[in-house]
Enzyme design. Sequence first.
Site, mmCIF file in Angstrom:
data_model
loop_
_atom_site.group_PDB
_atom_site.id
_atom_site.type_symbol
_atom_site.label_atom_id
_atom_site.label_comp_id
_atom_site.label_asym_id
_atom_site.label_seq_id
_atom_site.Cartn_x
_atom_site.Cartn_y
_atom_site.Cartn_z
ATOM 1 N N SER A 147 0.848 -1.204 0.000
ATOM 2 C CA SER A 147 0.000 0.000 0.000
ATOM 3 C C SER A 147 0.874 1.242 0.000
ATOM 4 C CB SER A 147 -0.895 0.028 1.235
ATOM 5 O OG SER A 147 -1.528 1.298 1.342
ATOM 6 N N TYR A 161 -2.774 -0.501 9.777
ATOM 7 C CA TYR A 161 -2.709 -0.876 8.353
ATOM 8 C C TYR A 161 -1.300 -0.609 7.805
ATOM 9 C CZ TYR A 161 -4.324 -1.160 3.468
ATOM 10 O OH TYR A 161 -4.510 -1.504 2.150
HETATM 11 P P1 NDP Z 1 -11.574 -5.624 -1.514
HETATM 12 O O1 NDP Z 1 -12.051 -5.496 -0.118
HETATM 13 O O2 NDP Z 1 -12.327 -4.962 -2.610
HETATM 14 O O3 NDP Z 1 -11.362 -7.175 -1.868
HETATM 15 C C1 NDP Z 1 -10.681 -7.957 -0.954
HETATM 16 C C2 NDP Z 1 -10.438 -9.327 -1.519
HETATM 17 O O4 NDP Z 1 -9.667 -10.056 -0.549
HETATM 18 C C3 NDP Z 1 -11.720 -10.098 -1.724
HETATM 19 O O5 NDP Z 1 -11.537 -10.970 -2.808
HETATM 20 C C4 NDP Z 1 -11.874 -10.858 -0.417
HETATM 21 O O6 NDP Z 1 -12.591 -12.062 -0.522
HETATM 22 C C5 NDP Z 1 -10.417 -11.180 -0.114
HETATM 23 N N1 NDP Z 1 -10.194 -11.416 1.299
HETATM 24 C C6 NDP Z 1 -10.343 -10.542 2.320
HETATM 25 N N2 NDP Z 1 -10.065 -11.141 3.487
HETATM 26 C C7 NDP Z 1 -9.756 -12.428 3.185
HETATM 27 C C8 NDP Z 1 -9.396 -13.551 3.961
HETATM 28 N N3 NDP Z 1 -9.306 -13.503 5.276
HETATM 29 N N4 NDP Z 1 -9.138 -14.716 3.313
HETATM 30 C C9 NDP Z 1 -9.229 -14.795 1.967
HETATM 31 N N5 NDP Z 1 -9.574 -13.768 1.197
HETATM 32 C C10 NDP Z 1 -9.839 -12.599 1.792
HETATM 33 O O7 NDP Z 1 -10.072 -5.067 -1.462
HETATM 34 P P2 NDP Z 1 -9.135 -4.425 -2.603
HETATM 35 O O8 NDP Z 1 -9.284 -5.148 -3.867
HETATM 36 O O9 NDP Z 1 -9.297 -2.963 -2.549
HETATM 37 O O10 NDP Z 1 -7.704 -4.725 -1.952
HETATM 38 C C11 NDP Z 1 -6.841 -5.764 -2.409
HETATM 39 C C12 NDP Z 1 -5.477 -5.550 -1.786
HETATM 40 O O11 NDP Z 1 -4.985 -4.259 -2.149
HETATM 41 C C13 NDP Z 1 -5.467 -5.586 -0.262
HETATM 42 O O12 NDP Z 1 -4.292 -6.200 0.194
HETATM 43 C C14 NDP Z 1 -5.474 -4.118 0.115
HETATM 44 O O13 NDP Z 1 -4.938 -3.904 1.392
HETATM 45 C C15 NDP Z 1 -4.618 -3.541 -0.991
HETATM 46 N N6 NDP Z 1 -4.782 -2.120 -1.231
HETATM 47 C C16 NDP Z 1 -5.976 -1.592 -1.640
HETATM 48 C C17 NDP Z 1 -6.094 -0.250 -1.870
HETATM 49 C C18 NDP Z 1 -7.356 0.391 -2.306
HETATM 50 O O14 NDP Z 1 -7.418 1.642 -2.309
HETATM 51 N N7 NDP Z 1 -8.384 -0.348 -2.700
HETATM 52 C C19 NDP Z 1 -4.936 0.667 -1.666
HETATM 53 C C20 NDP Z 1 -3.736 0.011 -1.265
HETATM 54 C C21 NDP Z 1 -3.675 -1.315 -1.055
HETATM 55 P P3 NDP Z 1 -14.220 -12.088 -0.304
HETATM 56 O O15 NDP Z 1 -14.794 -11.464 -1.540
HETATM 57 O O16 NDP Z 1 -14.555 -13.535 -0.201
HETATM 58 O O17 NDP Z 1 -14.505 -11.304 0.918
#
Ligand code: NDP
Length: 252
Positions: A147, A161
Amino acid sequence: MTTMNGAGTLDNKVALVTGGSRGIGAAVALRLAEDGADVALTYQGSAGAAEEVAAKITAMGRTGWAVRADSADPEAVRGVVAAVAERFGRLDVLVNNAGVGAMGPVGEVTLDQVDRVLEVNVRAPYLYAQAALEHLADGGRIVSIGSCIAQRTAFAGGVLYATSKAALIGFTKGLARELGPRGITVNLVHPGPIDTDMNPADGDSADFQRGFTALGRYGTAAEIADAVSYLAGESARYVTGAELAVDGGFAV
Ligand code: NDP
């Protein structure tokens, strides 16, 4: 001869993307399939969305496979890596994408939140890499999603975070050193504000976040997938231990 990234670059390769049901992970899974890979993707609760991504991959002529695996559960993590290796017979690209956020002042964050964020954002990438070691082919790739907050804590309330995402820097560099002799590269992508369920571009803090970027806008999941595609492909063969900011200039 040098091969450019894009369609066909990952032909006959197998990728595992954690958290591939939605947002950035779904875009990455689809992009790696466009590049030619068969893709396994994990999810925690969104079975329907995960199956849809897998079906789109299969419709591209690749194999898509959605597997439920809570990243906070070490047995589930180990189990999914073993299952992918057994089903596909190999593993070439691991993308540690699944992550959770928890914002709030240090004094208000609960012990349960600390444990959950560290389990999913830090321990899981470690355990995924550990389990993948015996299966990753020489020339393999590990790409994690960090991030922009790990590079610049632009506002208060993100200590937990930021702690979790900064840990991935040490993870990436240490593992790059350890796996270099096998020709396996390990890299980290730092997204800026990306329009997903976690951080919608029309959310309450969206304008505030937008204001910290040099480009003045949110990014898209596809823009992060482009970076992962690059790092997973042949063009990035001499890139390892690197942090790649794809953040619209959030960190500058
Ligand atoms: P979303 O919340 O939109 O999606 C999260 C994804 O991770 C989903 O597919 C979810 O599965 C899965 N997930 C969450 N927790 C678990 C778990 N315990 N076990 C397995 N799968 C899990 O997040 P983003 O796409 O925005 O984020 C993706 C990555 O990017 C993360 O690491 C986030 O920290 C990072 N990030 C995002 C930013 C942003 O602005 N969006 C900025 C910087 C970093 P399910 O659908 O089943 O819940």
